[in-house]
Design a protein around this motif. Structure first.
Motif, PDB file in Angstrom:
ATOM      1  N   ALA A   1       0.856  -1.184   0.000  1.00  0.00           N
ATOM      2  CA  ALA A   1       0.000   0.000   0.000  1.00  0.00           C
ATOM      3  C   ALA A   1       0.893   1.235   0.000  1.00  0.00           C
ATOM      4  O   ALA A   1       1.947   1.251   0.638  1.00  0.00           O
ATOM      5  CB  ALA A   1      -0.915   0.023   1.224  1.00  0.00           C
ATOM      6  N   ALA A   2       0.462   2.240  -0.732  1.00  0.00           N
ATOM      7  CA  ALA A   2       1.126   3.539  -0.720  1.00  0.00           C
ATOM      8  C   ALA A   2       0.038   4.587  -0.620  1.00  0.00           C
ATOM      9  O   ALA A   2      -1.016   4.460  -1.255  1.00  0.00           O
ATOM     10  CB  ALA A   2       1.945   3.742  -1.990  1.00  0.00           C
ATOM     11  N   TRP A   3       0.257   5.619   0.209  1.00  0.00           N
ATOM     12  CA  TRP A   3      -0.756   6.641   0.380  1.00  0.00           C
ATOM     13  C   TRP A   3      -0.120   7.975   0.726  1.00  0.00           C
ATOM     14  O   TRP A   3       0.995   8.050   1.211  1.00  0.00           O
ATOM     15  CB  TRP A   3      -1.795   6.231   1.406  1.00  0.00           C
ATOM     16  N   VAL A   4      -0.891   9.011   0.442  1.00  0.00           N
ATOM     17  CA  VAL A   4      -0.512  10.386   0.740  1.00  0.00           C
ATOM     18  C   VAL A   4      -1.668  11.010   1.492  1.00  0.00           C
ATOM     19  O   VAL A   4      -2.829  10.844   1.105  1.00  0.00           O
ATOM     20  CB  VAL A   4      -0.239  11.183  -0.564  1.00  0.00           C
ATOM     21  N   VAL A   5      -1.374  11.727   2.554  1.00  0.00           N
ATOM     22  CA  VAL A   5      -2.376  12.467   3.314  1.00  0.00           C
ATOM     23  C   VAL A   5      -2.074  13.944   3.130  1.00  0.00           C
ATOM     24  O   VAL A   5      -0.932  14.375   3.293  1.00  0.00           O
ATOM     25  CB  VAL A   5      -2.332  12.102   4.814  1.00  0.00           C
TER      26      VAL A   5
ATOM     27  N   GLN B   1       4.359   4.208   2.885  1.00  0.00           N
ATOM     28  CA  GLN B   1       4.274   2.889   2.276  1.00  0.00           C
ATOM     29  C   GLN B   1       4.192   1.804   3.336  1.00  0.00           C
ATOM     30  O   GLN B   1       4.708   1.958   4.440  1.00  0.00           O
ATOM     31  CB  GLN B   1       5.502   2.633   1.401  1.00  0.00           C
ATOM     32  N   TRP B   2       3.554   0.734   2.949  1.00  0.00           N
ATOM     33  CA  TRP B   2       3.481  -0.470   3.779  1.00  0.00           C
ATOM     34  C   TRP B   2       3.691  -1.672   2.867  1.00  0.00           C
ATOM     35  O   TRP B   2       3.117  -1.753   1.784  1.00  0.00           O
ATOM     36  CB  TRP B   2       2.130  -0.549   4.470  1.00  0.00           C
TER      37      TRP B   2
ATOM     38  N   TYR C   1      -2.066  -4.477   9.468  1.00  0.00           N
ATOM     39  CA  TYR C   1      -2.226  -3.419   8.479  1.00  0.00           C
ATOM     40  C   TYR C   1      -1.993  -2.084   9.193  1.00  0.00           C
ATOM     41  O   TYR C   1      -2.311  -1.959  10.371  1.00  0.00           O
ATOM     42  CB  TYR C   1      -3.650  -3.516   7.929  1.00  0.00           C
ATOM     43  N   PRO C   2      -1.455  -1.081   8.530  1.00  0.00           N
ATOM     44  CA  PRO C   2      -1.114   0.182   9.209  1.00  0.00           C
ATOM     45  C   PRO C   2      -2.333   0.841   9.878  1.00  0.00           C
ATOM     46  O   PRO C   2      -3.338   1.101   9.234  1.00  0.00           O
ATOM     47  CB  PRO C   2      -0.592   1.070   8.077  1.00  0.00           C
ATOM     48  N   ARG C   3      -2.215   1.077  11.170  1.00  0.00           N
ATOM     49  CA  ARG C   3      -3.317   1.701  11.922  1.00  0.00           C
ATOM     50  C   ARG C   3      -3.679   3.070  11.374  1.00  0.00           C
ATOM     51  O   ARG C   3      -4.852   3.433  11.314  1.00  0.00           O
ATOM     52  CB  ARG C   3      -2.946   1.825  13.392  1.00  0.00           C
ATOM     53  N   GLU C   4      -2.668   3.833  10.988  1.00  0.00           N
ATOM     54  CA  GLU C   4      -2.928   5.167  10.442  1.00  0.00           C
ATOM     55  C   GLU C   4      -3.824   5.074   9.202  1.00  0.00           C
ATOM     56  O   GLU C   4      -4.798   5.816   9.072  1.00  0.00           O
ATOM     57  CB  GLU C   4      -1.628   5.871  10.066  1.00  0.00           C
ATOM     58  N   LEU C   5      -3.517   4.153   8.308  1.00  0.00           N
ATOM     59  CA  LEU C   5      -4.300   4.020   7.080  1.00  0.00           C
ATOM     60  C   LEU C   5      -5.705   3.528   7.382  1.00  0.00           C
ATOM     61  O   LEU C   5      -6.686   4.030   6.820  1.00  0.00           O
ATOM     62  CB  LEU C   5      -3.594   3.104   6.091  1.00  0.00           C
ATOM     63  N   LEU C   6      -5.838   2.573   8.268  1.00  0.00           N
ATOM     64  CA  LEU C   6      -7.177   2.101   8.653  1.00  0.00           C
ATOM     65  C   LEU C   6      -8.024   3.237   9.221  1.00  0.00           C
ATOM     66  O   LEU C   6      -9.198   3.375   8.887  1.00  0.00           O
ATOM     67  CB  LEU C   6      -7.070   0.974   9.675  1.00  0.00           C
ATOM     68  N   ALA C   7      -7.433   4.056  10.070  1.00  0.00           N
ATOM     69  CA  ALA C   7      -8.162   5.188  10.653  1.00  0.00           C
ATOM     70  C   ALA C   7      -8.607   6.169   9.568  1.00  0.00           C
ATOM     71  O   ALA C   7      -9.743   6.661   9.592  1.00  0.00           O
ATOM     72  CB  ALA C   7      -7.307   5.892  11.698  1.00  0.00           C
ATOM     73  N   LEU C   8      -7.738   6.438   8.612  1.00  0.00           N
ATOM     74  CA  LEU C   8      -8.095   7.344   7.512  1.00  0.00           C
ATOM     75  C   LEU C   8      -9.232   6.772   6.674  1.00  0.00           C
ATOM     76  O   LEU C   8     -10.160   7.494   6.298  1.00  0.00           O
ATOM     77  CB  LEU C   8      -6.877   7.601   6.618  1.00  0.00           C
ATOM     78  N   LEU C   9      -9.171   5.493   6.390  1.00  0.00           N
ATOM     79  CA  LEU C   9     -10.206   4.873   5.567  1.00  0.00           C
ATOM     80  C   LEU C   9     -11.548   4.817   6.282  1.00  0.00           C
ATOM     81  O   LEU C   9     -12.596   4.906   5.641  1.00  0.00           O
ATOM     82  CB  LEU C   9      -9.773   3.458   5.159  1.00  0.00           C
ATOM     83  N   ARG C  10     -11.531   4.711   7.584  1.00  0.00           N
ATOM     84  CA  ARG C  10     -12.780   4.644   8.356  1.00  0.00           C
ATOM     85  C   ARG C  10     -13.365   6.006   8.684  1.00  0.00           C
ATOM     86  O   ARG C  10     -14.526   6.104   9.055  1.00  0.00           O
ATOM     87  CB  ARG C  10     -12.532   3.878   9.660  1.00  0.00           C
TER      88      ARG C  10
END
Length: 87
Positions: A33-37, A52-53, A62-71
């Protein structure tokens, strides 16, 4: 407003070509996974931090930061090949 731009790579034992997108996606496991905030809807790619993860490097979880953003309903999400990612 916050924005997250993301891209995933997945793997699955289900053959996408023979089983279709929905069946593949239901059985798929994210492996990269790759993401930008950002606070900008159209950020300058030269001025953002790409996070990146890699499952093979870092394993679960799975990255907690990304899960929080998606939720978070207040974060607007954008994904490369979004119909595939949404399954």
């Amino acid at each position: 407003m916050r924005y997250v731009f993301l891209d995933y790579e997945t793997r699955s034992l289900v053959d996408l070509r023979h089983s279709g997108l929905v069946n593949y996606a239901r059985a798929a496991q994210p492996i990269l996974a790759a993401w930008v905030v950002t606070d900008e809807p159209y950020p300058d790619p030269r001025q953002v931090e790409v996070r990146q993860w890699d499952y093979f490097e870092e394993g679960d979880p799975y990255p907690r930061e990304l899960l929080a953003l998606l939720r978070d309903p207040l974060v607007r999400k954008s994904a490369f090949n979004a119909p595939f990612e949404m399954e």
